[in-house]
Motif scaffolding. Structure first.
Motif, PDB file in Angstrom:
ATOM      1  N   PHE A 105       0.807  -1.216   0.000  1.00  0.00           N
ATOM      2  CA  PHE A 105       0.000   0.000   0.000  1.00  0.00           C
ATOM      3  C   PHE A 105       0.845   1.273   0.000  1.00  0.00           C
ATOM      4  N   MET A 106       2.166   1.114  -0.065  1.00  0.00           N
ATOM      5  CA  MET A 106       3.044   2.278  -0.013  1.00  0.00           C
ATOM      6  C   MET A 106       3.211   2.900  -1.396  1.00  0.00           C
ATOM      7  N   SER A 107       3.219   4.207  -1.420  1.00  0.00           N
ATOM      8  CA  SER A 107       3.514   4.944  -2.637  1.00  0.00           C
ATOM      9  C   SER A 107       4.361   6.149  -2.242  1.00  0.00           C
ATOM     10  N   ALA A 108       5.475   6.329  -2.918  1.00  0.00           N
ATOM     11  CA  ALA A 108       6.373   7.442  -2.601  1.00  0.00           C
ATOM     12  C   ALA A 108       6.315   8.470  -3.721  1.00  0.00           C
ATOM     13  N   ASN A 109       6.034   9.712  -3.362  1.00  0.00           N
ATOM     14  CA  ASN A 109       5.956  10.781  -4.351  1.00  0.00           C
ATOM     15  C   ASN A 109       6.386  12.091  -3.698  1.00  0.00           C
ATOM     16  N   LYS A 110       7.244  12.814  -4.421  1.00  0.00           N
ATOM     17  CA  LYS A 110       7.743  14.102  -3.916  1.00  0.00           C
ATOM     18  C   LYS A 110       8.353  13.939  -2.529  1.00  0.00           C
ATOM     19  N   HIS A 111       9.123  12.858  -2.375  1.00  0.00           N
ATOM     20  CA  HIS A 111       9.900  12.580  -1.162  1.00  0.00           C
ATOM     21  C   HIS A 111       9.037  12.276   0.051  1.00  0.00           C
ATOM     22  N   SER A 163       3.006   7.845   0.985  1.00  0.00           N
ATOM     23  CA  SER A 163       1.555   7.963   1.064  1.00  0.00           C
ATOM     24  C   SER A 163       0.923   6.590   0.905  1.00  0.00           C
ATOM     25  N   LEU A 164      -0.368   6.525   1.171  1.00  0.00           N
ATOM     26  CA  LEU A 164      -1.105   5.263   1.108  1.00  0.00           C
ATOM     27  C   LEU A 164      -1.859   5.199  -0.213  1.00  0.00           C
ATOM     28  N   LYS A 165      -1.719   4.070  -0.904  1.00  0.00           N
ATOM     29  CA  LYS A 165      -2.403   3.886  -2.178  1.00  0.00           C
ATOM     30  C   LYS A 165      -3.052   2.505  -2.177  1.00  0.00           C
ATOM     31  N   ILE A 166      -4.370   2.467  -2.271  1.00  0.00           N
ATOM     32  CA  ILE A 166      -5.109   1.207  -2.183  1.00  0.00           C
ATOM     33  C   ILE A 166      -5.794   0.916  -3.517  1.00  0.00           C
ATOM     34  N   SER A 167      -5.612  -0.316  -3.998  1.00  0.00           N
ATOM     35  CA  SER A 167      -6.283  -0.782  -5.205  1.00  0.00           C
ATOM     36  C   SER A 167      -6.562  -2.264  -5.039  1.00  0.00           C
ATOM     37  N   ALA A 168      -7.334  -2.823  -5.956  1.00  0.00           N
ATOM     38  CA  ALA A 168      -7.678  -4.245  -5.867  1.00  0.00           C
ATOM     39  C   ALA A 168      -6.430  -5.121  -5.935  1.00  0.00           C
ATOM     40  N   GLY A 169      -5.510  -4.784  -6.841  1.00  0.00           N
ATOM     41  CA  GLY A 169      -4.284  -5.563  -6.978  1.00  0.00           C
ATOM     42  C   GLY A 169      -3.415  -5.501  -5.733  1.00  0.00           C
ATOM     43  N   ARG A 170      -3.283  -4.297  -5.173  1.00  0.00           N
ATOM     44  CA  ARG A 170      -2.475  -4.125  -3.959  1.00  0.00           C
ATOM     45  C   ARG A 170      -3.116  -4.842  -2.775  1.00  0.00           C
TER      46      ARG A 170
END
Length: 266
Positions: free
Chosen positions: A219-225, A228-235
């Motif tokens: 669920f981790m997403s790194a952007n602009k240092h 953040s949390l990123k949730i999708s069906a695949g994740r």
């Protein structure tokens, strides 16, 4: 690194493809010498690991726009050249009980139990029962598909460790300012002595390392240092697979994974 900066991406891919094929063919010859007739499954597994490793590293390098990451292909080939001799000359002899030799080390038991269940055709009635059966189920499945060679668990562990390392690199890339020219140094994780040793064994450590890395980074997403949390069906699917695997393999690590998820959601 200057050499990589002067070469085009196409040239890098061609050279690394040639080296991958050469190393794969050379190691296949070594496997055939060691295993003779039983080598077919191991050679197939080796070719599969080399192919998936080559593709996965290239995909991450393209997605992150960091061609220097292609150096990790050479690291993976070097690791395979270290792991297979270690398995055949050091680990494999320890899998046959001897009167003067201590027996009962967890990876030894996992290997024997996995082989027995694979020989039984993975019949549900013959399944191993007890603690940490997840590792036994995993290695039994591999033995059922590729054969009883002690090199099969090592090849699988080598691949999953690489995939876990690439997941870490994917998160790390979003936390540093571009261009991240030294990001490839994280690839040295695959060559750490402890990592190499546990990848050689039919142990639960390498499997747990892979599962908890996938579970934490799902669920981790790194952007602009920033993370953040990123949730999708695949994740979500990847997380539940990792959690189920850890529950069967090492329940305490599954608890840690759940705690990390709660912290991420908080």
């Amino acid at each position: 690194m200057n050499l990589y900066q002067k070469m085009t991406a196409g040239q890098i891919n061609r050279y690394s493809a040639l080296y991958t094929m050469a190393v794969c063919i050379g190691l296949s010859g070594f496997v055939i010498l060691e295993e003779s007739v039983a080598a077919l499954g191991t050679v197939a597994a080796l070719a599969l690991v080399c192919g998936i490793s080559y593709w996965a590293i290239g995909r991450v390098a393209r997605r992150l726009s960091e061609p220097q990451l292609l150096i990790i292909r050479w690291m993976q080939l070097l690791k395979l050249a270290i792991v297979l001799p270690l398995v055949y000359f050091h680990w494999a002899p320890l899998l046959t009980p001897k009167p003067w030799q201590a027996w009962g080390y967890d990876p030894q038991r996992y290997f024997v139990q996995a082989q027995r269940w694979a020989q039984a055709g993975l019949a549900w009635q013959a399944r191993p029962i007890g603690a940490y059966v997840g590792a036994v189920y995993y290695y039994a499945g591999l033995a059922h598909v590729f054969g009883p060679s002690p090199a099969i668990p090592a090849l699988a562990n080598t691949l999953t460790t690489l995939l876990a390392t690439l997941a870490i690199i994917g998160i790390a890339r979003g936390l540093v300012k571009p261009p991240a020219r030294r990001l490839w140094l994280l690839g040295l994780i695959v060559l750490l002595p402890d990592i190499i040793w546990f990848d050689c064994l039919s142990s639960r450590e390498s499997l747990c390392l892979f599962l908890i890395t996938v579970g934490i980074t799902a669920f981790m997403s790194a952007n602009k240092h920033l993370l953040s949390l990123k949730i999708s069906a695949g994740r979500l699917f990847a997380f539940w697979i990792a959690l189920a695997g850890l529950t069967l393999t090492r329940a305490t690590m599954a608890v840690v994974l759940v705690i990390v998820l709660v912290i991420q959601l908080a």
